[in-house]
Write an enzyme that holds these catalytic residues in place. Structure first.
Site, PDB file in Angstrom:
ATOM      1  N   CYS A 124      -5.782  -6.600  -7.384  1.00  0.00           N
ATOM      2  CA  CYS A 124      -5.674  -6.149  -5.996  1.00  0.00           C
ATOM      3  C   CYS A 124      -5.186  -7.267  -5.088  1.00  0.00           C
ATOM      4  O   CYS A 124      -4.691  -7.010  -3.980  1.00  0.00           O
ATOM      5  CB  CYS A 124      -7.011  -5.588  -5.512  1.00  0.00           C
ATOM      6  SG  CYS A 124      -8.422  -6.664  -5.783  1.00  0.00           S
ATOM      7  N   HIS A 125      -5.285  -8.527  -5.542  1.00  0.00           N
ATOM      8  CA  HIS A 125      -4.777  -9.643  -4.742  1.00  0.00           C
ATOM      9  C   HIS A 125      -3.256  -9.625  -4.654  1.00  0.00           C
ATOM     10  O   HIS A 125      -2.673 -10.346  -3.847  1.00  0.00           O
ATOM     11  CB  HIS A 125      -5.254 -10.981  -5.322  1.00  0.00           C
ATOM     12  CG  HIS A 125      -4.846 -11.200  -6.747  1.00  0.00           C
ATOM     13  ND1 HIS A 125      -5.537 -10.680  -7.821  1.00  0.00           N
ATOM     14  CD2 HIS A 125      -3.800 -11.887  -7.291  1.00  0.00           C
ATOM     15  CE1 HIS A 125      -4.957 -11.037  -8.952  1.00  0.00           C
ATOM     16  NE2 HIS A 125      -3.891 -11.765  -8.655  1.00  0.00           N
TER      17      HIS A 125
ATOM     18  N   GLU B 209      -2.055 -18.674  -9.783  1.00  0.00           N
ATOM     19  CA  GLU B 209      -1.193 -17.917 -10.692  1.00  0.00           C
ATOM     20  C   GLU B 209       0.240 -18.443 -10.670  1.00  0.00           C
ATOM     21  O   GLU B 209       0.929 -18.409 -11.695  1.00  0.00           O
ATOM     22  CB  GLU B 209      -1.223 -16.435 -10.343  1.00  0.00           C
ATOM     23  CG  GLU B 209      -2.536 -15.775 -10.719  1.00  0.00           C
ATOM     24  CD  GLU B 209      -2.512 -14.272 -10.531  1.00  0.00           C
ATOM     25  OE1 GLU B 209      -3.394 -13.606 -11.086  1.00  0.00           O
ATOM     26  OE2 GLU B 209      -1.614 -13.755  -9.822  1.00  0.00           O
TER      27      GLU B 209
ATOM     28  N   ASN C 144     -11.882  -1.975  -5.496  1.00  0.00           N
ATOM     29  CA  ASN C 144     -11.618  -2.355  -6.880  1.00  0.00           C
ATOM     30  C   ASN C 144     -12.785  -3.179  -7.421  1.00  0.00           C
ATOM     31  O   ASN C 144     -13.078  -4.258  -6.916  1.00  0.00           O
ATOM     32  CB  ASN C 144     -10.323  -3.181  -6.944  1.00  0.00           C
ATOM     33  CG  ASN C 144     -10.133  -3.865  -8.284  1.00  0.00           C
ATOM     34  OD1 ASN C 144     -10.570  -3.382  -9.311  1.00  0.00           O
ATOM     35  ND2 ASN C 144      -9.471  -5.017  -8.242  1.00  0.00           N
TER      36      ASN C 144
ATOM     37  N   TYR D 216       0.830  -1.199   0.000  1.00  0.00           N
ATOM     38  CA  TYR D 216       0.000   0.000   0.000  1.00  0.00           C
ATOM     39  C   TYR D 216       0.869   1.255   0.000  1.00  0.00           C
ATOM     40  O   TYR D 216       0.573   2.222  -0.705  1.00  0.00           O
ATOM     41  CB  TYR D 216      -0.920  -0.007   1.231  1.00  0.00           C
ATOM     42  CG  TYR D 216      -1.845  -1.196   1.274  1.00  0.00           C
ATOM     43  CD1 TYR D 216      -3.017  -1.229   0.514  1.00  0.00           C
ATOM     44  CD2 TYR D 216      -1.554  -2.303   2.075  1.00  0.00           C
ATOM     45  CE1 TYR D 216      -3.860  -2.331   0.555  1.00  0.00           C
ATOM     46  CE2 TYR D 216      -2.393  -3.405   2.112  1.00  0.00           C
ATOM     47  CZ  TYR D 216      -3.542  -3.416   1.351  1.00  0.00           C
ATOM     48  OH  TYR D 216      -4.375  -4.502   1.381  1.00  0.00           O
TER      49      TYR D 216
END
Length: 305
Positions: free
Chosen positions: A268-269, A295, A260, A237
């Site tokens: 955002c993950h 991923e 989001n 952040y």
């Protein structure tokens, strides 16, 4: 966690075709339950046998479940969720946001090989609550549970997830952001982006996914920054706040990340705490863990052991 990983490493998989028992659960539902089980009992370091028993599968079936769903062995998947791996993702958090895409920001951005072009609607569109906009929605399967997609003529505007079979709650979570828009359920409009989103074989630069961002100026700047995060990287952040020229606005950045509207696509993950902690996720920390692990499997091309 180490003992559990050692246990997973020592498993011997018998050759031959494996068929997962016919149960009313998707692969993601089993994976979700496994992740939640491990997270709740990490101090006890549950064995693979205990994990398999929790979801009603054999240890061999658990191995093949993860291979099929993420392209990873259970051991590799769990390693992708460790704090050490999270810290590795953050190793160059600041510089990754400053990097320039090879194709330039005016072209498709590489988002974990999901090529995206994006535009922002005018502040007026947001201030009026979407008045005059027609948004079409549909529900579709995804690797992370059932997804709800919202599309406009200009591109994908919303993506969320259904929990506990409550479609209305998932849809309302998105529609309340633009309460004055017109919503039409249209199962013909949303399948094309849905098929492309969750099928890596269709991630092609020649056919970028069009995304439209509808929010305040500040929120859109944060979301555009998220699109800079490539696969196998993460940021914090505070680095996002610094990147957009608001170094003291970490809390506001956190709020924007949480709002989001196009989850997974706008990643955002991939925002973690400075320590590597997962912090929060609008659609649940278990799903955030699942997306990061999935991923990792896509990055390795299904060749992880």
């Amino acid at each position: 966690m180490k003992a559990m990983l050692d246990t997973l490493r020592d498993i011997t998989i018998e050759p031959g075709a494996i068929t997962v028992p016919d149960e009313p659960h998707s692969d993601y539902e089993r994976v979700r339950r496994i992740i939640a089980y491990i997270s709740e009992r990490w101090r006890d370091q549950p064995s693979l046998e205990a994990i398999a028993d929790h979801v009603g599968l054999s240890t061999t079936h658990v191995h093949h479940l993860f291979r099929r769903w993420a392209g990873l062995s259970p051991k590799a998947f769990l390693q992708a969720l460790t704090l050490d791996n999270a810290k590795a993702l953050l190793s160059d958090s600041a510089s990754v946001l400053d990097a320039t895409y090879e194709v330039g920001l005016s072209g498709p951005a590489r988002l974990h090989d999901l090529f995206v072009t994006h535009e922002a609607m005018t502040p007026g569109d947001y201030r009026t609550g979407g008045l005059g906009l027609t948004m079409r929605y549909g529900f579709h399967p995804s690797p992370f549970g059932e997804a709800v997609l919202i599309a406009t003529d200009r591109g994908l505007a919303g993506l969320g997830f259904v929990d506990d079979d409550d479609r209305q709650a998932a849809l309302s979570d998105l529609t309340r952001r633009w309460p004055r828009a017109t919503y039409i359920e249209d199962e013909a409009a949303t399948p094309p982006p849905a098929r492309r989103l969750f099928n890596p074989s269709q991630w092609q630069a020649e056919q970028p996914l069009r995304v439209v961002l509808i929010g305040t100026d500040f929120e859109v700047r944060v979301w555009q920054t998220l699109l800079r995060i490539p696969r196998d990287k993460a940021t914090t952040y505070s680095d996002i706040a610094r990147h957009i020229g608001k170094p003291s606005a970490c809390r506001a950045v956190g709020a924007a990340v949480g709002k989001n509207p196009v989850s997974f696509v706008v990643p955002c993950h991939r925002v973690l705490g400075r320590s590597g902690a997962l912090t929060g996720y609008h659609w649940g920390l278990t799903r955030k863990q699942a997306i990061l692990g999935w991923e990792a499997g896509q990055s390795l091309g299904g060749k992880a052991a």
